[in-house]
Scaffold this active site. Structure first.
Site, PDB file in Angstrom:
ATOM      1  N   ARG A  84       0.726  -1.244   0.169  1.00  0.00           N
ATOM      2  CA  ARG A  84      -0.080  -0.071  -0.037  1.00  0.00           C
ATOM      3  C   ARG A  84       0.848   1.278   0.016  1.00  0.00           C
ATOM      4  O   ARG A  84       1.889   1.374   0.789  1.00  0.00           O
ATOM      5  CB  ARG A  84      -0.901  -0.047   0.957  1.00  0.00           C
ATOM      6  N   ARG A  93      -6.641   1.141  -3.409  1.00  0.00           N
ATOM      7  CA  ARG A  93      -5.336   0.739  -2.470  1.00  0.00           C
ATOM      8  C   ARG A  93      -5.166  -0.811  -2.798  1.00  0.00           C
ATOM      9  O   ARG A  93      -6.350  -1.477  -3.098  1.00  0.00           O
ATOM     10  CB  ARG A  93      -5.674   0.865  -1.270  1.00  0.00           C
ATOM     11  N   ASP A  96      -6.046  -2.960   2.061  1.00  0.00           N
ATOM     12  CA  ASP A  96      -6.729  -2.267   3.398  1.00  0.00           C
ATOM     13  C   ASP A  96      -7.136  -3.084   4.624  1.00  0.00           C
ATOM     14  O   ASP A  96      -7.773  -4.104   4.135  1.00  0.00           O
ATOM     15  CB  ASP A  96      -8.088  -1.292   2.900  1.00  0.00           C
ATOM     16  N   ASP A  98      -8.650  -3.225   8.152  1.00  0.00           N
ATOM     17  CA  ASP A  98      -9.557  -2.178   9.338  1.00  0.00           C
ATOM     18  C   ASP A  98     -10.095  -3.048  10.319  1.00  0.00           C
ATOM     19  O   ASP A  98     -10.501  -4.260  10.187  1.00  0.00           O
ATOM     20  CB  ASP A  98     -10.845  -1.724   8.581  1.00  0.00           C
TER      21      ASP A  98
END
Ligand code: PH2
Ligand code: MG
Ligand code: MG
Length: 164
Positions: A84, A93, A96, A98
């Site tokens: 990234r 991207r 990712d 999260d």
């Protein structure tokens, strides 16, 4: 710290998306995040910024002794290691990661909010989350399968074996 059960959302829409996600999970395991269950792998239409490639999304259930801030740092380091580069909010991207839930904890800081504040709006999170969490979501209370959200355009592209 006692081990916590955490749920992580994974997304990728640049490069070899599946390889990026697999690499990220391997690197997380090397940093003390044990992956206990992975959802199937889904291709999802881009949300938020629609003019970008389709995403691959998944959710994993994991166990870690890292505290929340250290888990966030681990996620950021792994995102960088998996390719990234800095980009725009909600933009494309390579990977990712999260933090969706961290046990029953609530965190409301500028750098980190748990539960992730947009879970209930995002079919690309709720659909894979259903694969690894049938019960009520921590803090939020509802089951992922009970949330009304537009699931159109989401396609399962591989079963839960995509990860190992
Ligand atoms: N992530 C975003 C913005 N939009 N759309 C989909 N379908 N999947 C994502 O993972 C995603 C997104 C910002 O993190
Ligand atoms: Mg995200
Ligand atoms: Mg993120």
């Amino acid at each position: 710290l006692a081990a916590a059960v955490v749920y992580l959302g994974l997304g990728a829409n640049l490069g070899d998306r599946r390889a990026n996600l697999r690499r990220a999970l391997t690197l997380l395991e090397e940093r003390g995040v044990q992956i206990d269950a992975a959802s199937a792998l889904y291709e999802t239409p881009p949300w938020g910024v629609e003019d970008q490639p389709a995403f691959l999304n998944a959710v994993v259930r994991a166990t870690t002794s890292l505290p929340p801030a250290a888990l966030l740092e681990a996620c950021k380091a792994v995102e960088r290691a998996a390719g990234r580069v800095p980009g725009t909010r909600w933009g494309p991207r390579a990977v990712d990661l999260d933090i969706l839930f961290f046990g029953e904890l609530r965190v409301d800081e500028a750098e980190l909010q748990i539960p992730h504040p947009r879970i209930l709006d995002r079919a690309f999170v709720l659909v894979p989350l259903m694969d690894v969490l049938e019960a009520e979501m921590p803090v939020l209370g509802a089951r992922p399968s009970d949330v009304t959200v537009d699931r159109s355009g989401i396609k399962q592209v591989e079963g839960p074996g995509w990860w190992k």
